[in-house]
Write an enzyme that holds these catalytic residues in place. Structure first.
Site, PDB file in Angstrom:
ATOM      1  N   ASP A 176       0.855  -1.056   0.139  1.00 56.91           N
ATOM      2  CA  ASP A 176      -0.052   0.077   0.045  1.00 56.91           C
ATOM      3  C   ASP A 176       0.936   1.191  -0.128  1.00 56.91           C
ATOM      4  OD1 ASP A 176      -2.940   0.761   0.536  1.00 56.91           O
ATOM      5  OD2 ASP A 176      -1.549   2.233   1.650  1.00 56.91           O
ATOM      6  N   ASP A 218      -1.850   0.691   6.599  1.00 58.46           N
ATOM      7  CA  ASP A 218      -2.883   0.293   5.828  1.00 58.46           C
ATOM      8  C   ASP A 218      -2.458  -1.240   5.328  1.00 58.46           C
ATOM      9  OD1 ASP A 218      -4.265   2.406   6.178  1.00 58.46           O
ATOM     10  OD2 ASP A 218      -3.764   3.485   4.179  1.00 58.46           O
ATOM     11  N   ASP A 221      -2.356   1.490  -6.738  1.00 56.51           N
ATOM     12  CA  ASP A 221      -0.995   0.884  -6.349  1.00 56.51           C
ATOM     13  C   ASP A 221      -0.313   0.405  -7.668  1.00 56.51           C
ATOM     14  OD1 ASP A 221      -0.605   1.336  -3.074  1.00 56.51           O
ATOM     15  OD2 ASP A 221      -2.536   0.726  -3.759  1.00 56.51           O
ATOM     16  N   HIS A 223      -3.878   6.033   5.968  1.00 57.42           N
ATOM     17  CA  HIS A 223      -2.965   6.702   5.140  1.00 57.42           C
ATOM     18  C   HIS A 223      -1.578   6.476   5.814  1.00 57.42           C
ATOM     19  CE1 HIS A 223      -5.968   7.507   2.180  1.00 57.42           C
ATOM     20  NE2 HIS A 223      -6.757   8.579   3.168  1.00 57.42           N
ATOM     21  N   GLU A 237       2.206   5.237  -0.237  1.00 58.33           N
ATOM     22  CA  GLU A 237       1.781   6.414  -0.010  1.00 58.33           C
ATOM     23  C   GLU A 237       2.516   7.328  -0.887  1.00 58.33           C
ATOM     24  OE1 GLU A 237      -0.749   7.297   1.769  1.00 58.33           O
ATOM     25  OE2 GLU A 237      -0.809   5.372   2.607  1.00 58.33           O
TER      26      GLU A 237
END
Length: 241
Positions: free
Chosen positions: A39, A210, A146, A205, A41
């Site tokens: 995941d 996550d 992603d 987040h 960012e």
């Protein structure tokens, strides 16, 4: 994961970076024992922007054993912050959303180095490569962003797609679609957790938090349905062509 309003979808033309120098993407295995949940960012701004200007700033991954009982901790974890190079200054909006500060990324390695570290980490987990040239895991992510957008777009833009080994080109499992197929319900990570009566652990987040929560969703789906949808054959599996 970055807010939906900052995301864009890859075109079919963009996806051709997965086939490099005449190399065909790897063929999916029939059965996977492990899942690697990722995941990312990424840099983001309060105003709407396209994904092609975003950069990954957190690269987390969580390995779970799909055959293990529910509640088992991850087998292994990987987490790196990544220094953005195109637009190196984080926005206040990005820091507020992700909790990632400028100081947390400024001294870190760029994506090319972190990607190489991720590949080396995978290959150190010998059980993931126990089928010889074919891997024994499936990549998983919450939705398309992603692996259907930010990762391939940035890798292509920065000319580092050669760092992606063939066994990572077989595709990924969209956990949202997997969850929908198994339960009949739709939603992102928070809605999936609520439906499964699982508390949100950590900060939403935060990439590593996550990833851990998405891994818990996968474990729960497999545990509470007597005839769970097989992640190996689910239509939620997506491949690059």
């Amino acid at each position: 994961s970055t807010p939906l309003e900052t995301r864009s979808t890859m075109t079919e033309v963009d996806m051709d970076w997965w086939v490099m120098q005449g190399e065909e993407p790897g063929k999916p295995d029939e059965v996977y024992r492990y899942a690697i949940v990722v995941d990312f960012e990424a840099t983001c701004w309060e105003e709407r922007v396209n994904t092609d200007v975003q950069e990954i700033i957190e690269f987390p991954a969580v390995i779970i054993d799909l055959a293990a009982p529910q509640g088992q901790p991850p087998v292994a974890e990987f987490q790196r912050y990544v220094r953005p190079t195109d637009r190196p200054e984080l926005s206040e909006f990005c820091t507020e959303l992700t909790g990632i500060t400028q100081a947390m990324v400024s001294g870190q390695q760029p994506l090319a180095v972190v990607l190489a570290e991720f590949v080396a980490w995978i290959e150190q987990q010998t059980y993931l490569m126990s089928k010889g040239p074919e891997c024994n895991f499936v990549l998983c992510a919450d939705g398309d962003w992603d692996f259907g957008s930010i990762f391939p777009i940035e890798i292509k833009r920065k000319h580092i797609s050669h760092l992606v080994p063939g066994y990572l080109k077989v595709g990924w499992c969209d956990v949202r679609k997997y969850f929908n197929q198994a339960t009949g319900h739709r939603g992102g990570m928070k809605r999936m957790l609520e439906h499964l009566r699982l508390p949100l652990l950590g900060k939403h987040h935060s990439g590593i938090d996550d990833a851990r929560n998405i891994a818990r969703i996968l474990q729960r789906v497999g545990a509470i349905w007597q005839n769970p949808v097989d992640i190996n054959t689910s239509p939620a599996r997506k491949t690059w062509k």
